[in-house]
Design an enzyme around this catalytic site. Structure first.
Site, PDB file in Angstrom:
ATOM      1  N   ARG A 142      10.120  46.696 -45.746  1.00 58.88           N
ATOM      2  CA  ARG A 142       9.220  46.199 -44.702  1.00 58.88           C
ATOM      3  C   ARG A 142       9.955  45.294 -43.715  1.00 58.88           C
ATOM      4  O   ARG A 142       9.328  44.651 -42.870  1.00 58.88           O
ATOM      5  CB  ARG A 142       8.039  45.456 -45.348  1.00 58.88           C
ATOM      6  CG  ARG A 142       6.817  45.295 -44.440  1.00 58.88           C
ATOM      7  CD  ARG A 142       5.622  44.740 -45.203  1.00 58.88           C
ATOM      8  NE  ARG A 142       5.897  43.464 -45.842  1.00 58.88           N
ATOM      9  CZ  ARG A 142       5.724  42.270 -45.252  1.00 58.88           C
ATOM     10  NH1 ARG A 142       5.287  42.203 -44.028  1.00 58.88           N
ATOM     11  NH2 ARG A 142       5.989  41.156 -45.916  1.00 58.88           N
ATOM     12  N   LYS A 143      11.263  45.259 -43.786  1.00 63.20           N
ATOM     13  CA  LYS A 143      12.053  44.442 -42.854  1.00 63.20           C
ATOM     14  C   LYS A 143      12.219  45.195 -41.534  1.00 63.20           C
ATOM     15  O   LYS A 143      13.329  45.534 -41.103  1.00 63.20           O
ATOM     16  CB  LYS A 143      13.404  44.097 -43.464  1.00 63.20           C
ATOM     17  CG  LYS A 143      13.303  43.228 -44.713  1.00 63.20           C
ATOM     18  CD  LYS A 143      14.673  42.949 -45.310  1.00 63.20           C
ATOM     19  CE  LYS A 143      14.569  42.105 -46.567  1.00 63.20           C
ATOM     20  NZ  LYS A 143      15.901  41.869 -47.192  1.00 63.20           N
ATOM     21  N   THR A 144      11.096  45.486 -40.918  1.00 61.90           N
ATOM     22  CA  THR A 144      11.071  46.280 -39.688  1.00 61.90           C
ATOM     23  C   THR A 144      10.866  45.384 -38.466  1.00 61.90           C
ATOM     24  O   THR A 144      10.564  44.201 -38.587  1.00 61.90           O
ATOM     25  CB  THR A 144       9.942  47.314 -39.754  1.00 61.90           C
ATOM     26  OG1 THR A 144       8.730  46.651 -40.139  1.00 61.90           O
ATOM     27  CG2 THR A 144      10.246  48.401 -40.783  1.00 61.90           C
TER      28      THR A 144
END
Length: 301
Positions: A142-144
């Site tokens: 989820r490190k977007t």
């Protein structure tokens, strides 16, 4: 009789996604189109070229289609999404008023460059892991980029990997801060289950074998062995599965490895004692794929 047609990746997209395209176009031309003033609106044809120095995976097709559709242009693709191509390749032909082609040019190229870059890296990591004999799940994280998650997760899917959870609401994940705030792993799991119900998986990050035991006993669905590497990772994973899979235990859970995974250490992390390998290497600091849009000069009669 069921259709044998393979669904398009575009069928995944939510009803709201086209408004994002409108916002991107508005951001790029918030007032006057000074360059477009000198171009005019004669019908033109432009070649979309895939360049760069590497074999790449094409990803981002529906977004590019919508960018140009909102500008009154059409796109004819010469490759299917998910196919690989060598540089320099004409991947599409775009037709429409010259000014409108240029209005969509940079928005489309930037999007295509990043989405294809993520798909390309995702495929590479998956292929490497499979080459090492890994049979489990390769997942992104989820490190977007805020505001661009839909495109980045889409690129992962086109590249052939699992996009992992899309947001905080799509799966319960309890990390160190949640656990410290709750007082214990067991307390955090019990509180999360009381509101999350049966329909959401519960993924718990642990720092040791003892913490993994507590999480499994409390009913976690996925145990993330964070930053545990090498021989220690193999040993912990083997012991957990032997202990909790023994007759009478009957605990069902998946083991996940995450943290500091790169191409250089992928082989030691891609072990079949692990069910899920999750990494941000497929989308953070990814090399973009170079594309260009070249308007064609009309042939003289």
């Amino acid at each position: 009789m069921a259709s044998s047609t393979i669904p398009s990746y575009a069928h995944l997209l939510p009803p709201s996604w086209k408004t994002q395209v409108t916002a991107w176009l508005a951001e790029d031309t918030p007032s006057f189109d000074y360059g477009g003033f000198v171009v005019g609106e004669d019908e033109r044809e432009a070649f979309l070229l895939g360049k760069g120095k590497q074999t790449a995976v094409l990803a981002g097709v529906p977004f590019v289609n919508e960018i140009f559709a909102q500008l009154g242009c059409t796109v004819e693709w010469h490759l299917k999404e998910g196919e690989t191509f060598e540089p320099v390749k004409r991947v599409a032909t775009v037709r429409g008023p010259a000014r409108h082609l240029l209005l969509g040019e940079r928005v489309a190229l930037n999007l295509l460059a990043r989405c294809s870059g993520i798909a390309t890296k995702s495929k590479r990591i998956k292929d490497l892991a499979r080459g090492y004999g890994f049979k489990g799940i390769i997942a992104g994280t989820r490190k977007t980029t805020p505001g661009f998650r839909l495109v980045e997760k889409y690129g992962m899917i086109v590249g052939g990997i699992d996009p992992h959870r899309h947001d905080l609401s799509s799966m319960i994940m309890l990390k160190d801060n949640h656990i410290w705030s709750s007082g214990s792993i067991t307390a955090a799991i019990e509180q999360a289950r009381s509101v999350g119900g049966f329909s959401l998986l519960l993924d718990v990050e642990v720092q040791s074998e003892e913490e993994a035991d507590e999480a499994i006993a409390a009913g976690a669905d996925v145990i993330m062995l964070d930053n545990i590497e090498g021989a220690e990772l193999v040993g912990v994973a083997q012991r957990l599965k032997e202990r909790w899979g023994a007759p009478g235990k009957g605990k069902k859970f998946l083991l996940e490895t995450s943290g500091n995974i790169t191409e250089n250490n992928l082989q030691e992390r891609a072990i079949n004692e692990i069910d899920i390998l999750s990494t941000s290497v497929v989308h953070q600091s990814v090399q973009h794929i170079d594309f260009s849009l070249k308007l064609q000069i009309p042939k003289k009669a």
